[in-house]
Design a protein around this motif. Structure first.
Motif, PDB file in Angstrom:
ATOM      1  N   LYS A   1      41.149  26.372  52.324  1.00 58.84           N
ATOM      2  CA  LYS A   1      42.331  27.150  51.937  1.00 58.84           C
ATOM      3  C   LYS A   1      42.582  27.052  50.431  1.00 58.84           C
ATOM      4  O   LYS A   1      42.901  28.050  49.789  1.00 58.84           O
ATOM      5  CB  LYS A   1      43.552  26.673  52.712  1.00 58.84           C
ATOM      6  N   LYS A   2      42.410  25.870  49.878  1.00 53.03           N
ATOM      7  CA  LYS A   2      42.631  25.682  48.443  1.00 53.03           C
ATOM      8  C   LYS A   2      41.623  26.487  47.625  1.00 53.03           C
ATOM      9  O   LYS A   2      41.988  27.149  46.652  1.00 53.03           O
ATOM     10  CB  LYS A   2      42.539  24.197  48.089  1.00 53.03           C
ATOM     11  N   ARG A   3      40.349  26.446  48.027  1.00 55.16           N
ATOM     12  CA  ARG A   3      39.321  27.175  47.271  1.00 55.16           C
ATOM     13  C   ARG A   3      39.547  28.675  47.346  1.00 55.16           C
ATOM     14  O   ARG A   3      39.470  29.383  46.341  1.00 55.16           O
ATOM     15  CB  ARG A   3      37.917  26.829  47.806  1.00 55.16           C
ATOM     16  N   LEU A   4      39.822  29.179  48.521  1.00 52.98           N
ATOM     17  CA  LEU A   4      39.999  30.625  48.678  1.00 52.98           C
ATOM     18  C   LEU A   4      41.272  31.116  48.002  1.00 52.98           C
ATOM     19  O   LEU A   4      41.341  32.268  47.567  1.00 52.98           O
ATOM     20  CB  LEU A   4      39.956  31.015  50.151  1.00 52.98           C
ATOM     21  N   HIS A   5      42.264  30.250  47.898  1.00 58.69           N
ATOM     22  CA  HIS A   5      43.496  30.613  47.187  1.00 58.69           C
ATOM     23  C   HIS A   5      43.183  31.004  45.739  1.00 58.69           C
ATOM     24  O   HIS A   5      43.859  31.843  45.154  1.00 58.69           O
ATOM     25  CB  HIS A   5      44.502  29.462  47.231  1.00 58.69           C
ATOM     26  N   GLY A   6      42.135  30.406  45.177  1.00 57.39           N
ATOM     27  CA  GLY A   6      41.723  30.738  43.816  1.00 57.39           C
ATOM     28  C   GLY A   6      41.311  32.194  43.659  1.00 57.39           C
ATOM     29  O   GLY A   6      41.441  32.770  42.576  1.00 57.39           O
TER      30      GLY A   6
ATOM     31  N   GLY B   1      50.389  45.719  47.833  1.00 64.09           N
ATOM     32  CA  GLY B   1      49.558  45.896  46.647  1.00 64.09           C
ATOM     33  C   GLY B   1      48.786  44.666  46.214  1.00 64.09           C
ATOM     34  O   GLY B   1      48.239  44.639  45.116  1.00 64.09           O
ATOM     35  N   ARG B   2      48.749  43.629  47.077  1.00 61.32           N
ATOM     36  CA  ARG B   2      48.041  42.389  46.733  1.00 61.32           C
ATOM     37  C   ARG B   2      47.157  41.948  47.892  1.00 61.32           C
ATOM     38  O   ARG B   2      47.375  42.340  49.031  1.00 61.32           O
ATOM     39  CB  ARG B   2      49.038  41.278  46.414  1.00 61.32           C
ATOM     40  N   ILE B   3      46.209  41.079  47.562  1.00 65.84           N
ATOM     41  CA  ILE B   3      45.372  40.512  48.622  1.00 65.84           C
ATOM     42  C   ILE B   3      46.007  39.224  49.122  1.00 65.84           C
ATOM     43  O   ILE B   3      46.654  38.501  48.360  1.00 65.84           O
ATOM     44  CB  ILE B   3      43.923  40.270  48.153  1.00 65.84           C
ATOM     45  N   HIS B   4      45.815  38.979  50.402  1.00 70.12           N
ATOM     46  CA  HIS B   4      46.352  37.777  51.037  1.00 70.12           C
ATOM     47  C   HIS B   4      45.286  37.160  51.917  1.00 70.12           C
ATOM     48  O   HIS B   4      44.532  37.862  52.590  1.00 70.12           O
ATOM     49  CB  HIS B   4      47.586  38.108  51.881  1.00 70.12           C
ATOM     50  N   LEU B   5      45.254  35.847  51.925  1.00 69.78           N
ATOM     51  CA  LEU B   5      44.332  35.080  52.741  1.00 69.78           C
ATOM     52  C   LEU B   5      44.920  34.904  54.130  1.00 69.78           C
ATOM     53  O   LEU B   5      46.067  34.514  54.279  1.00 69.78           O
ATOM     54  CB  LEU B   5      44.106  33.713  52.078  1.00 69.78           C
ATOM     55  N   ASN B   6      44.133  35.194  55.157  1.00 68.16           N
ATOM     56  CA  ASN B   6      44.569  35.021  56.536  1.00 68.16           C
ATOM     57  C   ASN B   6      43.504  34.192  57.261  1.00 68.16           C
ATOM     58  O   ASN B   6      42.532  34.733  57.771  1.00 68.16           O
ATOM     59  CB  ASN B   6      44.759  36.381  57.207  1.00 68.16           C
TER      60      ASN B   6
END
Length: 129
Positions: free
Chosen positions: A56-61, A20-25
């Motif tokens: 990675k830090k920016r997209l984590h936002g 139910g959540r988005i994840h960065l890959n």
């Protein structure tokens, strides 16, 4: 999307939807900074942004936006809607090679191109005006 790849954008990962959540890959360029990035689905450019932080830090936002981060919250909802409807969402980047100069001054390629690309390509998730 061809307009981006013709400029030198490369695919470095994608957003995925689990639990139910988005994840960065990210497959590569986790710590690359000073990049222009784009979110693309089915060859459609949906969003363009820039960062001087590591990618990675920016997209984590976007993955876990803070309560006062209006753009991150808005784009998070767009990503969530797309992925929960079974669409794919790729992440492409253009790395600044540091070669662009005006006189003795280095020009930030990401900063210089972001506004132009948003105005020319009009990605639906970018707010303009």
């Amino acid at each position: 999307m061809k307009r981006l790849t013709d400029l030198g954008f490369i695919k470095v990962g994608k957003w995925i939807f689990t639990d139910g959540r988005i994840h960065l890959n990210l497959d590569s360029n986790h710590d690359t900074s000073n990049v222009l990035y784009s979110f693309v689905s089915d060859e459609n450019i949906l969003y363009i942004g820039k960062t001087t932080d590591p990618l990675k830090k920016r997209l984590h936002g976007y993955q876990k936006p803070g309560s006062d981060q209006k753009t991150n919250i808005r784009v998070n909802k767009c990503i969530l809607s797309m992925l929960s409807n079974g669409k794919s969402l790729d992440i492409l980047i253009l790395i600044d090679n540091g070669l662009l100069k005006y006189g003795n001054y280095r020009i930030n390629l990401a900063a210089g191109l972001e506004d132009t690309l948003i105005n020319e390509l009009n990605p639906p998730w970018n707010l303009t005006g």
